[in-house]
Design an enzyme around this catalytic site. Sequence first.
Site, PDB file in Angstrom:
ATOM      1  N   LEU A   1      77.271 122.205  -8.670  1.00  0.00           N
ATOM      2  CA  LEU A   1      77.997 122.730  -9.827  1.00  0.00           C
ATOM      3  C   LEU A   1      77.669 124.189 -10.093  1.00  0.00           C
ATOM      4  CD1 LEU A   1      77.585 119.714 -12.294  1.00  0.00           C
ATOM      5  CD2 LEU A   1      79.606 120.314 -10.953  1.00  0.00           C
ATOM      6  N   GLY A   2      76.452 124.579  -9.768  1.00  0.00           N
ATOM      7  CA  GLY A   2      76.048 125.958 -10.016  1.00  0.00           C
ATOM      8  C   GLY A   2      74.616 126.187  -9.576  1.00  0.00           C
ATOM      9  N   GLU A   3      74.249 127.460  -9.576  1.00  0.00           N
ATOM     10  CA  GLU A   3      72.894 127.815  -9.162  1.00  0.00           C
ATOM     11  C   GLU A   3      72.464 129.086  -9.874  1.00  0.00           C
ATOM     12  OE1 GLU A   3      70.292 128.633  -5.059  1.00  0.00           O
ATOM     13  OE2 GLU A   3      72.422 128.091  -4.954  1.00  0.00           O
ATOM     14  N   GLY A   4      71.223 129.065 -10.361  1.00  0.00           N
ATOM     15  CA  GLY A   4      70.654 130.236 -11.008  1.00  0.00           C
ATOM     16  C   GLY A   4      69.381 130.654 -10.305  1.00  0.00           C
ATOM     17  N   GLY A   5      68.686 131.581 -10.902  1.00  0.00           N
ATOM     18  CA  GLY A   5      67.459 132.068 -10.281  1.00  0.00           C
ATOM     19  C   GLY A   5      66.351 131.050 -10.240  1.00  0.00           C
TER      20      GLY A   5
ATOM     21  N   VAL B   1      72.085 123.171  -9.973  1.00  0.00           N
ATOM     22  CA  VAL B   1      72.710 122.103 -10.754  1.00  0.00           C
ATOM     23  C   VAL B   1      73.728 121.378  -9.877  1.00  0.00           C
ATOM     24  CG1 VAL B   1      73.994 121.528 -12.846  1.00  0.00           C
ATOM     25  CG2 VAL B   1      72.392 123.442 -12.872  1.00  0.00           C
TER      26      VAL B   1
ATOM     27  N   LYS C   1      69.729 118.566 -12.659  1.00  0.00           N
ATOM     28  CA  LYS C   1      69.210 119.930 -12.654  1.00  0.00           C
ATOM     29  C   LYS C   1      67.852 119.923 -11.964  1.00  0.00           C
ATOM     30  CE  LYS C   1      68.001 123.862 -15.613  1.00  0.00           C
ATOM     31  NZ  LYS C   1      67.979 124.392 -16.990  1.00  0.00           N
TER      32      LYS C   1
ATOM     33  N   ASP D   1      70.422 131.883 -24.972  1.00  0.00           N
ATOM     34  CA  ASP D   1      71.185 132.260 -23.773  1.00  0.00           C
ATOM     35  C   ASP D   1      72.661 131.899 -23.912  1.00  0.00           C
ATOM     36  OD1 ASP D   1      71.326 133.501 -21.309  1.00  0.00           O
ATOM     37  OD2 ASP D   1      70.840 131.675 -20.171  1.00  0.00           O
TER      38      ASP D   1
END
Length: 324
Positions: A17-21, A25, A40, A132
């Site tokens: 679904l997504g990726e951060g630092g 997810v 997550k 955030d």
Amino acid sequence: MDTGILYRDKYRIKRKLGEGGSSVVLMGIDERKGRAVTIKQIKRDAYGTGEISLMMEDEAGMLTELDHPAIPRLIEAYDDAFVLEYVPGNSLEKYVKHKGFLKEKEAVALGLELLDIMSYLHLGKRPVVYRDLKPSNIIVRPDGHLSLIDFGAARYYESGADSDTQNLGTGGFAAPEQYGNLGQTDPRTDIYCFGRTLLQIMGGKCSPELMMIIEKCTRPDREERFNDCNEIMDALRKYPKYVRRNTLLRNAKYTCVAATLAMALSLGLTHYETFISYAAIDAQMRVPAVKERLGRAGIRIREILAERYGDDIDWLQKPEEEGK
């Protein structure tokens, strides 16, 4: 985790679904209960083992205490990941990219719903500062309503604390106090992020009346911002009345100017007709007199020429005969 694997002998991974630092997810299926979930997973190379455990404990503990229909419910927590209720839809960021910048009315409607969620966080027994707030952390569900995801940067507001343990936030949305040395963040920090978010989803274009509200949300000095989300909701519900009033005043002003110009033109045309009438009468009176003076001048010129040359000067007006 790769697509297709069975995580913890229970959750079949379907897609990212997504990726951060700091995390990845994923969307999965709980094969035992037949329901979609969000997983997550914290990246082990982003933090030390102790830090991961602390982050997991803080976020999972907070999600356990929260109970709001717009906040995903915690299902299960592990040492490096936790499983959440899956929220269908697209992020507000993707929603705007697909649809284009939102019209003011739609943006305000979403803003009011978002403020209701933030107010719930701020007014709990242990106030939560989200820290955030941005379009990528807001989900627009298929029914058009919102959900707030990713509580990785959220913290409890501690009365009397001098500063935050960690300075977290996203550039372009984060309030000045999120960069440290200005005391701990508080609900007014989220108000700043809200103002920045509302402005971005409209592409920076809105009525002067709404811009005044956004400007107050995003003042550098938090003491000059709205005190809480309820104040903003009250302002957003009332401001359309001022938009209509000011629009009527502007229209009345333009109408007045137009009427004045029309009157001036009308008077000008009236005087123009009068002027033309006077000019016509004057011409009728003056032209015969002018012709008479020109005739007398012609006779005098002939007399002078006759006196000077002694001959009749009629030949001057006749063409010269051929051969002469």
